[in-house]
Write a protein that holds these residues in place. Structure first.
Motif, PDB file in Angstrom:
ATOM      1  N   THR A 254      -5.897  -6.776  -8.305  1.00  0.00           N
ATOM      2  CA  THR A 254      -4.439  -6.585  -7.972  1.00  0.00           C
ATOM      3  C   THR A 254      -3.932  -5.459  -7.161  1.00  0.00           C
ATOM      4  O   THR A 254      -4.707  -4.722  -6.933  1.00  0.00           O
ATOM      5  N   GLY A 255      -2.657  -5.501  -7.052  1.00  0.00           N
ATOM      6  CA  GLY A 255      -2.382  -4.285  -6.286  1.00  0.00           C
ATOM      7  C   GLY A 255      -2.442  -2.990  -6.549  1.00  0.00           C
ATOM      8  O   GLY A 255      -2.814  -2.125  -5.927  1.00  0.00           O
ATOM      9  N   PRO A 256      -2.158  -2.650  -8.052  1.00  0.00           N
ATOM     10  CA  PRO A 256      -2.791  -1.303  -8.509  1.00  0.00           C
ATOM     11  C   PRO A 256      -4.089  -0.974  -8.139  1.00  0.00           C
ATOM     12  O   PRO A 256      -4.476   0.213  -7.891  1.00  0.00           O
ATOM     13  N   ASP A 257      -5.132  -2.003  -8.356  1.00  0.00           N
ATOM     14  CA  ASP A 257      -6.350  -1.745  -7.693  1.00  0.00           C
ATOM     15  C   ASP A 257      -6.505  -1.468  -6.321  1.00  0.00           C
ATOM     16  O   ASP A 257      -7.491  -0.555  -6.084  1.00  0.00           O
ATOM     17  N   ILE A 258      -5.718  -2.115  -5.516  1.00  0.00           N
ATOM     18  CA  ILE A 258      -5.706  -1.637  -4.123  1.00  0.00           C
ATOM     19  C   ILE A 258      -5.359  -0.174  -3.795  1.00  0.00           C
ATOM     20  O   ILE A 258      -5.943   0.583  -3.216  1.00  0.00           O
ATOM     21  N   THR A 259      -4.251   0.245  -4.735  1.00  0.00           N
ATOM     22  CA  THR A 259      -3.733   1.856  -4.593  1.00  0.00           C
ATOM     23  C   THR A 259      -4.829   2.576  -5.099  1.00  0.00           C
ATOM     24  O   THR A 259      -5.013   3.787  -4.576  1.00  0.00           O
ATOM     25  N   ALA A 260      -5.757   2.311  -6.145  1.00  0.00           N
ATOM     26  CA  ALA A 260      -6.835   3.187  -6.572  1.00  0.00           C
ATOM     27  C   ALA A 260      -7.892   3.191  -5.318  1.00  0.00           C
ATOM     28  O   ALA A 260      -8.348   4.458  -5.248  1.00  0.00           O
ATOM     29  N   LEU A 261      -8.080   2.208  -4.767  1.00  0.00           N
ATOM     30  CA  LEU A 261      -9.222   2.286  -3.561  1.00  0.00           C
ATOM     31  C   LEU A 261      -8.734   3.235  -2.656  1.00  0.00           C
ATOM     32  O   LEU A 261      -9.731   4.009  -2.174  1.00  0.00           O
ATOM     33  N   PHE A 262      -7.472   3.142  -1.956  1.00  0.00           N
ATOM     34  CA  PHE A 262      -6.856   3.694  -1.116  1.00  0.00           C
ATOM     35  C   PHE A 262      -6.937   5.416  -1.350  1.00  0.00           C
ATOM     36  O   PHE A 262      -6.915   6.385  -0.453  1.00  0.00           O
ATOM     37  N   LYS A 263      -7.364   5.858  -2.457  1.00  0.00           N
ATOM     38  CA  LYS A 263      -7.360   7.227  -2.897  1.00  0.00           C
ATOM     39  C   LYS A 263      -8.696   7.679  -2.601  1.00  0.00           C
ATOM     40  O   LYS A 263      -8.898   9.163  -2.481  1.00  0.00           O
ATOM     41  N   HIS A 264      -9.531   6.711  -2.270  1.00  0.00           N
ATOM     42  CA  HIS A 264     -10.997   7.270  -1.704  1.00  0.00           C
ATOM     43  C   HIS A 264     -11.363   6.951  -0.430  1.00  0.00           C
ATOM     44  O   HIS A 264     -12.327   7.203   0.017  1.00  0.00           O
TER      45      HIS A 264
END
Length: 516
Positions: A130-140
């Motif tokens: 979901t959207g929050p998972d993509i946000t988590a990815l972009f921290k890396h």
């Protein structure tokens, strides 16, 4: 012994799902983590447990943003990966809207499937992310420049070479345990750009894509491509139909819009209405224009219109004599599907493909001449003309692939051929053998693990998945069932009497009852 291993978790015997695990010098590197596309059997692989422990990954390296290379990246971090994902800056800019759109489409698909009556009481489907998972990815996400050597520790490093496929696309040179390994990514048709003062060639092992390994395309000037496009439009509009173009959001849509702008500016084509009915492609277009400057204004034209809402999209179904560019490029989702439902039965309309159609997708079924298809629960007759315009391809053809491998020789170990269907892989392997460059090219299967040593042919360490061959078949049982259902529907409506229809149904029932 400085052995390195490579395991092929995707794009092995098939075009999609690119994912390679490279281990050596106490490092684990994942190159790409893409979505499987095509048959239902392949798509189910997206929902399987990852075939490695995401917590053990030291680096993720992304060749480019297309979903068949990037579409499962969030799954790595959902499963505990804490390593950086390296990519070029253009790839990072394009990646976020692509993944957000993917999450949106997954959510809509899951909702539709869970509402079906035959799913009552069963465990509900869930989206991959979901959207929050993509946000988590972009921290890396870490964006790096072409040619910049990135040190991963323990004597392991990598750099990006420009692959000339789409904006930001790259081949990856990995230096590990005293070996030099090159992963091609998707190879484009543009003139290569080399890294100054860096050696090209002399690799121990190469992993090379083979999408168009079985065919050569005629060289086509942009002016010739535009002339063909203009002819398609004129013939379709004159007949009173619509021209549908399934849209690949990255690069392809922008090139098509630029061609329309040039045709209108030159007066070669009268200003027919062109509708871009693909919200994702609109977002990507604005991003790509920061890196791509053709000198043509495609954003501010009265007859090139960007459709936003679903309501606006549906209104197009009441119009004729226009061009509709809509996602997705292989007709597997997006707004193109409701336009197909409305336009395929119309013998005056035309469907124009401008890119590769993966086996098992709706696009490939239509390309191969199906007379009836099933779209979103609707049985649709195909009366519209189906055409192809190859001049937009961003993939090197067989000749281009052979030249690419020659330019990167000598290779003292093994070349692995990936990212292709069986015919393409075999043909490309034969071409390499005939050239004398790589007489022992290896075509790995899903799940195979190979040992790599410097200046030595690779050795197989583990066998492929037991179901590998079935998974990459171009038509699984689900595809065959859909084709049979459409054929029965078409046949029963062409019979002259109810008596003949009842006779056909009785025969089908007897056939079903005869199967144990």
């Amino acid at each position: 012994m400085n052995e390195v291993t490579v395991t092929f978790h995707g794009a092995a015997g098939t075009v999609t799902g690119s994912c390679f695990e490279i281990q050596g010098a106490n490092k684990t590197i994942i190159v790409d983590c893409g979505m499987f596309q095509g048959t239902r059997s392949l798509e189910k692989l997206n929902y399987e447990k990852l075939p490695f422990d995401a917590r053990d990954i030291d680096a993720v390296i992304l060749t480019h943003a297309h979903l068949d290379h990037s579409g499962r990246l969030p799954c790595l971090y959902i499963n505990g990966c804490s390593a950086p994902t390296y990519c070029t800056k253009p790839t990072a800019d394009i990646l976020k809207p692509l993944l957000q759109d993917s999450a949106k489409l997954q959510a809509a698909s899951v909702e539709r499937r869970n509402r079906r009556a035959d799913r009552a009481g069963l465990t509900p489907f869930e989206p991959l992310y979901t959207g929050p998972d993509i946000t988590a990815l972009f921290k890396h996400i870490q964006a790096v420049d072409y040619c910049e050597e990135i040190d991963l520790g323990n004597g392991v490093s990598f750099r990006f070479w420009d692959a000339r496929h789409i904006v930001g696309s790259a081949s990856i040179e990995i230096n590990i345990a005293g070996q030099r390994i090159l992963v091609s990514g998707d190879i484009g048709t543009g003139a290569p750009i080399y890294c100054a003062d860096q050696m090209l060639g002399g690799y121990d092992h190469v992993i090379c894509e083979s999408t168009y390994g079985d065919r050569d395309r005629e060289d086509m000037l942009i002016s010739e491509r535009r002339e063909e496009l203009a002819a398609f439009v004129e013939d379709t509009v004159k007949a009173g139909g619509n021209l549908l173009i399934p849209a690949f959001a990255v690069e392809r849509t922008q090139a098509i819009l630029e061609d329309f702008a040039a045709l209108f500016d030159s007066g070669r084509l009268s200003p027919v209405n062109v509708f871009l009915d693909a919200p994702l492609a609109q977002k990507i277009t604005r991003t790509i224009l920061r890196y791509r400057n053709s000198g043509l204004d495609i954003m501010n034209r009265t007859n090139i219109r960007f459709i936003q809402s679903v309501e606006e999209s549906k209104k197009l179904n009441r119009m004729t004599g226009m061009v509709i560019i809509a996602g997705s490029g292989m007709c597997e989702g997006g707004r193109i599907r409701h336009h197909l439902i409305r336009n395929l039965p119309n013998r005056h309309s035309r469907l124009l493909f401008t890119g590769f159609q993966v086996a098992g997708t709706l696009g490939s079924v239509l390309r191969d001449g199906a007379k009836a298809v099933r779209i979103s629960g609707n049985d649709v007759l195909v009366n519209a003309e189906i055409a192809n315009l190859d001049g937009y391809s961003n993939h090197a053809d067989r000749k281009g692939l052979l030249q690419w491998t020659k330019d990167r020789g000598p290779v003292s170990g093994t070349i692995f051929l990936v990212h292709g269907e069986e015919k393409s892989l075999r043909s490309f392997a034969d071409g390499l053998a005939e050239s004398g460059s790589y007489p022992a090219a290896i075509i790995p299967a899903l799940g195979e693990k190979w040992g790599l040593q410097a200046a030595t042919l690779a050795n197989e360490l583990s066998s492929p998945r037991a179901d590998a061959r079935r998974l990459v078949a171009p038509r699984d049982w689900i595809s065959q069932l859909a084709e049979l259902r459409a054929s029965v529907d078409q046949k029963i409506h062409t019979l002259k009497s109810d008596k003949d229809r009842e006779k056909l149904l009785r025969g089908l029932r007897r056939a079903l009852e005869s199967v144990g």
